[in-house]
Scaffold this motif. Structure first.
Motif, PDB file in Angstrom:
ATOM      1  N   ASP A  51       0.809  -1.226   0.000  1.00 43.54           N
ATOM      2  CA  ASP A  51       0.000   0.000   0.000  1.00 43.54           C
ATOM      3  C   ASP A  51       0.835   1.264   0.000  1.00 43.54           C
ATOM      4  OD1 ASP A  51       1.017  -0.249   2.546  1.00 43.54           O
ATOM      5  OD2 ASP A  51      -0.863   0.225   3.578  1.00 43.54           O
TER       6      ASP A  51
ATOM      7  N   HIS B  30      -1.639   4.223   0.020  1.00 44.60           N
ATOM      8  CA  HIS B  30      -2.929   4.116  -0.652  1.00 44.60           C
ATOM      9  C   HIS B  30      -4.060   4.161   0.366  1.00 44.60           C
ATOM     10  CE1 HIS B  30      -5.781   1.779  -3.533  1.00 44.60           C
ATOM     11  NE2 HIS B  30      -5.952   3.084  -3.622  1.00 44.60           N
TER      12      HIS B  30
ATOM     13  N   PRO C 208      -7.836   3.653   0.063  1.00 43.42           N
ATOM     14  CA  PRO C 208      -8.889   3.267  -0.885  1.00 43.42           C
ATOM     15  C   PRO C 208     -10.034   4.277  -0.891  1.00 43.42           C
ATOM     16  CG  PRO C 208      -8.125   1.352   0.326  1.00 43.42           C
ATOM     17  CD  PRO C 208      -7.469   2.548   0.965  1.00 43.42           C
ATOM     18  N   GLY C 209     -10.394   4.719  -2.085  1.00 47.19           N
ATOM     19  CA  GLY C 209     -11.422   5.738  -2.214  1.00 47.19           C
ATOM     20  C   GLY C 209     -10.877   7.145  -2.187  1.00 47.19           C
TER      21      GLY C 209
ATOM     22  N   THR D 113      -4.819   9.280  -4.031  1.00 55.35           N
ATOM     23  CA  THR D 113      -4.078   8.023  -3.937  1.00 55.35           C
ATOM     24  C   THR D 113      -4.641   6.942  -4.852  1.00 55.35           C
ATOM     25  OG1 THR D 113      -5.321   7.177  -2.019  1.00 55.35           O
ATOM     26  CG2 THR D 113      -3.412   8.552  -1.561  1.00 55.35           C
ATOM     27  N   ASP D 114      -5.944   6.955  -5.112  1.00 61.03           N
ATOM     28  CA  ASP D 114      -6.482   6.028  -6.119  1.00 61.03           C
ATOM     29  C   ASP D 114      -5.859   6.307  -7.475  1.00 61.03           C
ATOM     30  OD1 ASP D 114      -8.084   4.535  -4.471  1.00 61.03           O
ATOM     31  OD2 ASP D 114      -9.983   5.400  -5.116  1.00 61.03           O
ATOM     32  N   HIS D 115      -5.679   7.579  -7.786  1.00 60.66           N
ATOM     33  CA  HIS D 115      -5.045   7.956  -9.054  1.00 60.66           C
ATOM     34  C   HIS D 115      -3.601   7.476  -9.093  1.00 60.66           C
ATOM     35  CE1 HIS D 115      -3.699  10.204 -12.499  1.00 60.66           C
ATOM     36  NE2 HIS D 115      -2.961  11.031 -11.774  1.00 60.66           N
TER      37      HIS D 115
ATOM     38  N   ASN E  49      -3.649   3.584  -9.455  1.00 59.44           N
ATOM     39  CA  ASN E  49      -4.406   2.951 -10.539  1.00 59.44           C
ATOM     40  C   ASN E  49      -4.156   3.548 -11.916  1.00 59.44           C
ATOM     41  OD1 ASN E  49      -5.675   1.267  -8.630  1.00 59.44           O
ATOM     42  ND2 ASN E  49      -7.271   2.792  -8.242  1.00 59.44           N
ATOM     43  N   THR E  50      -3.951   4.847 -12.007  1.00 56.22           N
ATOM     44  CA  THR E  50      -3.894   5.465 -13.337  1.00 56.22           C
ATOM     45  C   THR E  50      -2.675   6.338 -13.585  1.00 56.22           C
ATOM     46  OG1 THR E  50      -5.274   7.324 -12.575  1.00 56.22           O
ATOM     47  CG2 THR E  50      -6.412   5.447 -13.559  1.00 56.22           C
TER      48      THR E  50
END
Length: 342
Positions: free
Chosen positions: A116, A168, A170-171, A175-177, A180-181
């Motif tokens: 994480d 991270h 979650p949500g 940090t999701d960016h 994940n992307t």
């Protein structure tokens, strides 16, 4: 309408608009009030209103209780004046030496160092050098104008690139960016340096370095800076996590303990599981400090991590171990969940 703010005991003065926080006005005037999160969660900017009146915006109850407010205490990051005010605060000298800048940066490297935790290495513009002190942070400016703060995890002499440690959530919008992307070569805008948590290089006192989770990031910068200036000060690093995997640069800390004179490392895990096969220290990380260094009266402490850990260490180190309150330097990492809790 504009009011005059006087800081005691320094006597420094600056103007503050009625719709402006005292901290924002101080930063604009290059007056070094201590601060961390700037959003009423960490209490780093807590001080006393000696005269005049202020109104506080939203903040966490534990950062400024109703009882503290009744005694005249204030969180200057969310306090707006109704009159000229005189405040009492420990001013941080030389804070305005390095200007706060808005800079673009390019993602040079993404490395997942734990399940994480991601490290982000940013390439800075060739024409702009980011000057900062080891321990300070930057604020990313997101497309919707929101901001996210992360400590610089490398010493300032490594100035062409800077590294951040991102946990991270979650949500979490940012940090999701990140997990994940986000891609290498992406452009990010930030503002910095920020904060008054940094290595005081003019002292020769031994240091306790206290971290939980990714609070290790600015501590890492402080260790690297101490090495860079060839400091001979004794350093003891206590790094805490729930499980051993949370100590995501454990091997680096062990290397420091082998190679840096007068440096020692104590990892502490609060909730190991049988499969972890953990045979090290167990419990709260600040309790391990108190067990090992029962007299902190001649130490400096640099603490960074979860607000609960920082708050407990602030209270216990002073009350039980005799640490002078003006030798405790802290940066509490506050998430959106922390802010919502307030």
């Amino acid at each position: 309408m504009t009011f005059q703010v006087t800081v005691q005991p320094s006597g420094r003065q600056f103007s503050c608009a009625a719709d402006e926080t005292i901290l924002a006005a101080a930063i604009r005037a290059n007056v070094g009030l201590p601060y961390g999160c700037k959003n009423g969660a960490c209490s780093s900017c807590k001080g006393m209103v000696l005269s005049g009146s202020v109104t506080h915006g939203p903040h966490q109850e534990r950062a400024l209780t109703a009882a503290d407010e009744a005694k005249g205490f204030s969180l200057f990051c969310c306090a707006k004046p109704h009159s000229d005010v005189v405040i009492e605060a420990r001013e941080v000298l030389g804070l305005g030496e390095f200007p706060i800048k808005k800079l673009p940066s390019r993602v040079a490297k993404l490395e997942k160092v734990a399940h994480d935790v991601m490290t982000i290495t940013l390439q800075l513009p060739a024409s702009e050098k980011l000057q900062y002190r080891a321990g300070q942070y930057i604020e990313f400016i997101l497309k919707d104008g929101k901001r996210r703060s992360y400590s610089l995890a490398n010493a300032p002499h490594i100035s062409e690139q800077v590294t951040l440690h991102v946990r991270h959530m979650p949500g979490g919008l940012f940090t999701d960016h990140v997990f994940n992307t986000m891609k290498e070569k992406d452009i990010l805008r930030f503002e910095g340096p920020q904060g008054t948590f940094f290595l005081r290089e003019d002292s020769d006192k031994p240091m306790v370095l206290l971290a939980s989770g990714t609070g290790f990031a600015p501590i890492k910068a402080i260790v690297e800076q101490a090495m860079h200036i060839k400091s001979k000060r004794p350093m003891i690093l206590y790094w805490g996590g729930r499980r051993p995997r949370d100590l995501y640069m454990h091997a680096l800390c062990e290397e420091w303990a082998r190679t840096i004179p007068n440096f020692s490392y104590v990892p502490v895990v609060s909730d190991p599981t049988p499969e972890d096969n953990w045979d090290g220290r167990v419990g709260f990380v600040h309790h391990a400090v108190m067990q090992d260094v029962q007299d902190l009266s001649n130490y400096q402490v640099y603490a960074c991590g979860a607000p609960a850990m920082v708050e407990a260490a602030t209270t216990d180190f002073s009350a039980v171990c005799g640490l002078p309150t003006d030798e405790f330097y802290a940066d509490a990492f506050t998430s959106e969940l922390d802010l919502a809790a307030g």
